[in-house]
Motif scaffolding. Structure first.
Motif, mmCIF file in Angstrom:
data_model
loop_
_atom_site.group_PDB
_atom_site.id
_atom_site.type_symbol
_atom_site.label_atom_id
_atom_site.label_comp_id
_atom_site.label_asym_id
_atom_site.label_seq_id
_atom_site.Cartn_x
_atom_site.Cartn_y
_atom_site.Cartn_z
ATOM 1 N N MET A 1 -2.776 -2.316 4.405
ATOM 2 C CA MET A 1 -2.554 -0.991 5.003
ATOM 3 C C MET A 1 -2.030 -0.026 3.946
ATOM 4 S SD MET A 1 -0.018 -0.030 8.150
ATOM 5 C CE MET A 1 1.449 -0.207 7.167
ATOM 6 N N ASP A 2 -2.931 0.790 3.371
ATOM 7 C CA ASP A 2 -2.458 1.770 2.409
ATOM 8 C C ASP A 2 -2.514 3.162 3.027
ATOM 9 O OD1 ASP A 2 -5.140 2.009 2.556
ATOM 10 O OD2 ASP A 2 -5.464 2.296 0.411
ATOM 11 N N THR A 3 -2.026 3.222 4.277
ATOM 12 C CA THR A 3 -2.095 4.468 5.029
ATOM 13 C C THR A 3 -1.210 5.537 4.409
ATOM 14 O OG1 THR A 3 -2.228 3.040 6.924
ATOM 15 C CG2 THR A 3 -2.004 5.387 7.350
ATOM 16 N N TYR A 4 -0.063 5.112 3.914
ATOM 17 C CA TYR A 4 0.831 6.105 3.341
ATOM 18 C C TYR A 4 0.659 6.124 1.851
ATOM 19 C CZ TYR A 4 2.696 5.059 7.814
ATOM 20 O OH TYR A 4 2.826 4.815 9.127
ATOM 21 N N ASN A 5 1.285 5.184 1.186
ATOM 22 C CA ASN A 5 1.308 5.218 -0.253
ATOM 23 C C ASN A 5 2.014 3.981 -0.719
ATOM 24 O OD1 ASN A 5 4.302 5.642 -0.674
ATOM 25 N ND2 ASN A 5 3.778 7.097 0.891
ATOM 26 N N SER A 6 1.912 3.740 -2.013
ATOM 27 C CA SER A 6 2.430 2.492 -2.542
ATOM 28 C C SER A 6 3.936 2.352 -2.375
ATOM 29 C CB SER A 6 2.045 2.355 -4.002
ATOM 30 O OG SER A 6 2.438 3.510 -4.693
ATOM 31 N N ILE A 8 6.143 3.473 -0.057
ATOM 32 C CA ILE A 8 6.585 3.073 1.289
ATOM 33 C C ILE A 8 6.114 1.649 1.578
ATOM 34 C CG2 ILE A 8 6.450 3.496 3.771
ATOM 35 C CD1 ILE A 8 6.311 6.327 3.372
ATOM 36 N N LYS A 10 5.570 -0.716 -0.514
ATOM 37 C CA LYS A 10 6.373 -1.657 -1.300
ATOM 38 C C LYS A 10 7.710 -1.904 -0.605
ATOM 39 C CE LYS A 10 7.334 -3.755 -5.386
ATOM 40 N NZ LYS A 10 8.150 -4.764 -4.732
ATOM 41 N N GLN A 27 8.911 -1.580 8.810
ATOM 42 C CA GLN A 27 8.331 -0.239 8.706
ATOM 43 C C GLN A 27 9.290 0.817 9.274
ATOM 44 O OE1 GLN A 27 4.988 1.395 11.111
ATOM 45 N NE2 GLN A 27 3.789 0.973 9.299
ATOM 46 N N ALA B 51 11.082 4.563 -3.091
ATOM 47 C CA ALA B 51 10.526 5.145 -1.868
ATOM 48 C C ALA B 51 11.253 6.449 -1.558
ATOM 49 C CB ALA B 51 10.643 4.164 -0.704
ATOM 50 N N VAL B 55 8.553 9.798 -2.148
ATOM 51 C CA VAL B 55 7.786 10.149 -0.954
ATOM 52 C C VAL B 55 7.929 11.636 -0.624
ATOM 53 C CG1 VAL B 55 7.592 9.767 1.522
ATOM 54 C CG2 VAL B 55 7.870 7.831 -0.018
ATOM 55 N N ASN B 63 1.423 13.940 6.473
ATOM 56 C CA ASN B 63 1.699 12.498 6.418
ATOM 57 C C ASN B 63 2.590 12.255 5.196
ATOM 58 O OD1 ASN B 63 1.574 9.724 6.736
ATOM 59 N ND2 ASN B 63 -0.501 9.531 5.863
ATOM 60 N N LEU B 64 3.297 11.133 5.190
ATOM 61 C CA LEU B 64 4.122 10.815 4.032
ATOM 62 C C LEU B 64 3.245 10.206 2.947
ATOM 63 C CD1 LEU B 64 7.151 9.283 5.915
ATOM 64 C CD2 LEU B 64 7.014 11.544 4.879
ATOM 65 N N ASP B 66 2.873 9.484 -1.704
ATOM 66 C CA ASP B 66 3.424 9.545 -3.061
ATOM 67 C C ASP B 66 2.810 10.687 -3.860
ATOM 68 O OD1 ASP B 66 5.106 7.439 -2.920
ATOM 69 O OD2 ASP B 66 3.799 6.000 -3.897
ATOM 70 N N PRO B 71 -3.637 9.165 1.389
ATOM 71 C CA PRO B 71 -4.894 8.420 1.221
ATOM 72 C C PRO B 71 -5.968 8.811 2.245
ATOM 73 C CG PRO B 71 -3.021 6.936 1.089
ATOM 74 C CD PRO B 71 -2.485 8.264 1.514
#
Lengths: 199, 199
Positions: A1-6, A8, A10, A27, B51, B55, B63-64, B66, B71
């Motif tokens: 799930m790379d919906t947000y970014n690396s 978050i 991580k 989450q 994070a 973020v 959306n949140l 990086d 994405p």
């Protein structure tokens, strides 16, 4: 799930590896944390590293501590001739919360468990016996849990301590105070019956 | 309770301030963490700071992320003419997990709630209307929760979007798939009845 970014993801990953924290809770915590002031996150981040780096075993009782001796062992007002043997530091904390026990402790960091393959040499038993031979101990109170492993460990320790001429006792097991009999397991009920006292 | 030492207590304190983490769980986690390899603790500690520091909001959908764009927004294969409006990034994540929605999102970061004193200017509504006027949008799907606040927000948004000549839809509410009728609340049951469809 790379919906947000690396970053978050991580953080969520790291949190979800903690015991009892699932993907969902991780989450939720991650989103909460990134919404907090930087000082608070920094503070948690530093507390983690500090605790990991500074904590060691008390040289007397094997409790966790920042210094050579834990606060209990370095307290001159405690009775150092009575040692309560517990499985882990959380059990020690539980007895400390009662505020009534005035002796000191010995933390085994485990139990003897043939099932799990842990024997007497896997717990801090050698250190206990050294204390007993080195110091003037009046009583050893065994406060391991009332489980199969806890009982096995208690039995084993008593067989080492008693020949050393030291009084060895076991905390009582029975019906918890305030407990409702109908909700208590059979083993506890039988234990309470066996341990009944004259009124 | 200074049973152990300041650094474990500090960590326990910090952890117990997280939502849903009580004193007991915090202590359990603290003991777990100090027993872990230093690299793991370091990794969690750094993930927290990273994070928190990296973020920000996606410039398109809030959306949140990086980077400048999240994405989803930077994915050329998504249909950028369909916008699903959600309350928060967790709701976005929930729809992304279905793997079937091919449009983009708009994250409000809250709801209109007279009870909580939050109005239209407290959520990312202006940014949504700017997107609608700037881009060629075919449909706005309102996926706020099926709560009082969610419904109020949905109603408010539809009254802004429809006059702009954009199709505005609301996700269905009703009995969850696999749900057992006897365990479902009355409001949901009534909603499912009202929303019934011809077979």
């Amino acid at each position: 799930m790379d919906t947000y970014n690396s970053s978050i993801n991580k953080l969520t990953d790291e949190l979800s590896r903690l015991p009892g924290i699932g993907q969902h809770t991780a989450q939720r915590l991650a989103f909460y944390l990134i919404s907090q002031p930087r000082e608070r996150v920094q503070s948690l981040s530093e507390a983690l590293i500090n605790a990991r780096d500074n904590v060691r075993y008390c040289r007397e009782c094997m409790n966790l501590t920042d210094s050579e001796q834990c606060p209990v062992c370095s307290d001159g007002k405690r009775d150092h001739s009575i040692i309560m043997v517990v499985e882990n530091p959380r059990d020690l904390a539980a007895y400390e919360r009662t505020g009534r026990y005035r002796g000191v402790y010995h933390v085994l960091h485990g139990t003897i468990s043939p099932m799990m393959g842990t024997g007497p040499s896997d717990i801090r038993l050698k250190e206990l016996m050294e204390r007993i031979s080195r110091e003037d101990i009046a009583e050893v109170i065994i406060a391991t849990n009332s489980s199969l492993e806890g009982e096995t460990t208690a039995m084993y320790i008593s067989r080492l301590v008693k020949p050393a001429g030291v009084r060895c006792t076991r905390i009582a097991s029975g019906v918890p105070v305030g407990g409702d009999l109908e909700n208590i397991d059979e083993v506890t009920l039988l234990r309470a019956l066996e341990g009944r006292k004259e009124l």
